[in-house]
Design an enzyme around this catalytic site. Structure first.
Site, PDB file in Angstrom:
ATOM      1  N   SER A  25       0.844  -1.190   0.000  1.00  0.00           N
ATOM      2  CA  SER A  25       0.000   0.000   0.000  1.00  0.00           C
ATOM      3  C   SER A  25       0.879   1.239   0.000  1.00  0.00           C
ATOM      4  CB  SER A  25      -0.904   0.010   1.240  1.00  0.00           C
ATOM      5  OG  SER A  25      -1.716  -1.148   1.283  1.00  0.00           O
ATOM      6  N   ASP A 136       7.415  -3.634 -15.591  1.00  0.00           N
ATOM      7  CA  ASP A 136       5.973  -3.465 -15.377  1.00  0.00           C
ATOM      8  C   ASP A 136       5.523  -2.078 -15.840  1.00  0.00           C
ATOM      9  OD1 ASP A 136       3.469  -4.366 -14.681  1.00  0.00           O
ATOM     10  OD2 ASP A 136       3.655  -3.851 -12.551  1.00  0.00           O
TER      11      ASP A 136
END
Length: 518
Positions: A25, A136
């Site tokens: 997170s 990514d």
């Protein structure tokens, strides 16, 4: 478990969750020591126990990867702290949404996409040169800051040169719709001698898919089922873009199934920089086509039969700029004196509109013909994306220093300096007194402030730094290499240097002290 309001590392106060994913997170927080907003990334507390050790190693790998890279379009790591045995990465906070958010909300003009692509492509080149592979690249991992800078984020599955792989044999990490075909088929990725030649082009394929999505509003292989996406990437050609402009041709080159046929970082930067300035990069594309044909000749007839790129179309005529189409009665035909008078005597909005009808160089000439106060007034009211190129084009004239000084008195300088290349911003700042230079940079983004200081002569940078508060100096020097920070601090009085050191994050402060002691 942390909650909003917790103080981490003795200085970072959590204010709210920005986002979360499978691995962790990201929280918004305040650095209470430097009074600035930062982003803190943590591991996901719900991760299976079997995955924790691997993901802790990935968090450390991400921090290490980001610490290697200093580029305006790569998010910057400020600190790494330990909280209850878990690593937290402290990063600069980027105010603004992601490219994925913008794609979902509105069509994006080609010129904006080209500008974003320039910044991300250059960032990828810097990432690779630093010995890091991102693996990514996708719209969700490109943040569009309110300062106009696109930044590449989330290096959670990055690979660092010389580090042992964390991925098990046969395991593929990344977001499937953006993965290059060779990443889905080749196990050579784990052999050091093949890894870089395989994955550097794969990062650029992912950028190509990202740009395709930005242009078309959807990905090239848009299926609900993962098996169908996998089959399409491995066996199908990317669909033709509905957008047939020259940016579309660049994207087509990036989505070539043969890794060696894709543009590399330098060539891509040249192509996209021309496009981001609204110029047709015909010569660059011609060179790219020539190289493309050379690859086809080297690979033989089979490669020619597999060639999927459309034949080269006749060069389209470039649309005329407004001033070129204006004719005898247009702005281009007016005398320079007449233009300068019109800009000097008209209202601000009308004067800015008239300047906007000119090419950048001529607009700069007209601004330099104004009084410094009038030029500063017009630059202050012009949108950043217009005013910054004007100021850039003025930088070679000493009079630009007087304009910048007046801009900084009303906090209008930083907004434009943030958009300039470091050398051009440094040239402008060098035309000011030390105090005025510090004032002009005082509201600039800390990263830009550091860039400018590092581009100035050492003595000038030290003198300007001496006018900053300790906290402001530390905020800027956090973006400088520790060795350069140490060199600058040596030029300051010792008490002043110690005050700046005290404001730096622990990790950076320790590195700087080692250089000072060396």
């Amino acid at each position: 478990m942390v909650v909003e309001g917790d103080l981490l590392g003795g200085r970072y106060r959590l204010h709210g969750l920005i986002g979360s994913g499978g691995m962790g997170s990201v929280w918004r927080a305040t650095d209470t020591r430097l009074d600035r907003t930062v982003a803190l990334k943590s591991l996901n507390a719900e991760l299976p126990r079997a995955k924790l050790a691997e993901y802790r190693a990935r968090a450390a790998r991400e921090a290490n990867a980001l610490a290697r890279i200093r580029h305006p379009s790569v998010v910057f790591v400020l600190d790494v702290i330990d909280q209850h045995g878990e690593p937290w990465i402290v990063m600069e906070h980027i105010k603004g949404g992601s490219l994925a958010d913008r794609i979902a909300s509105e069509p994006i003009p080609e010129r904006d996409i080209a500008r974003i692509a320039v910044q991300v492509g250059d960032a990828l080149d810097a990432v690779h040169r630093a010995g890091v592979l991102h693996r990514d690249v996708k719209p969700a991992n490109i943040l569009l800051g309110e300062d106009g800078v696109a930044r590449l984020v989330d290096f959670g599955i990055a690979r660092v040169a010389g580090a042992s792989p964390l991925t098990r044999t046969g395991e593929i990490f990344g977001s499937l719709p953006y993965l290059a075909p060779e990443r889905l088929t080749s196990r050579a990725a784990e052999r050091p001698e093949d890894f870089w030649s395989l994955h550097v082009p794969a990062d650029f394929w992912s950028l190509g898919v990202t740009l395709f999505e930005a242009l078309e509003g959807h990905r090239p292989f848009e299926y609900q089922d993962e098996a169908a996406i996998l089959h399409a990437i491995l066996n199908e050609r990317p669909p033709a873009l509905g957008h047939r402009g020259q940016l579309g041709e660049v994207v087509t080159r990036l989505l070539d199934r043969r890794p060696q046929a894709r543009p590399g970082g330098a060539e891509l930067a040249e192509l996209l920089t021309a496009l981001s300035h609204g110029l047709p990069p015909t010569k660059v594309l011609s060179r790219s086509r020539a190289g493309h044909e050379e690859i086809r000749r080297r690979e033989g007839p089979e490669a020619v039969r597999e060639e999927r790129n459309p034949p080269e179309r006749p060069e389209e005529k470039r649309p005329e700029r407004p001033e070129e189409a204006a004719g005898a009665g247009g702005a281009r035909s007016r005398s320079s004196a007449g233009l300068a008078d019109a800009v000097a005597t008209g209202g601000v909005a009308a004067a800015c509109a008239l300047l906007g009808s000119l090419d950048t160089g001529r607009a700069a000439d007209v601004l330099l013909a104004q009084t410094p106060a009038r030029a500063a007034e017009l630059l202050r009211h012009a949108p950043s994306e217009v005013g910054a190129p004007w100021l850039d084009a003025m930088a070679d004239d000493p009079a630009a220093g007087r304009v910048l000084r007046l801009l900084s008195e009303r906090d209008g300088a930083a907004r434009l300096l943030n958009r300039l290349a470091r050398e051009r911003a440094a040239l402008l700042v060098s035309r000011l007194s030390d105090a005025d230079a510090a004032r002009a940079l005082s509201a600039a983004a800390p990263r830009k402030c550091a860039d400018v200081l590092l581009a100035l002569p050492q003595a000038t940078a030290v003198a300007v730094l001496g006018w900053f508060s300790a906290s402001r100096a530390a905020a800027a020097l956090a973006f400088a290499p520790p060795a350069r920070t140490a060199a600058l601090l040596r030029g300051l009085p010792r008490p002043r240097a110690e005050a700046v050191l005290d404001e730096l994050g622990t990790g950076i402060r320790n590195q700087v002290r080692r250089h000072l002691a060396g």
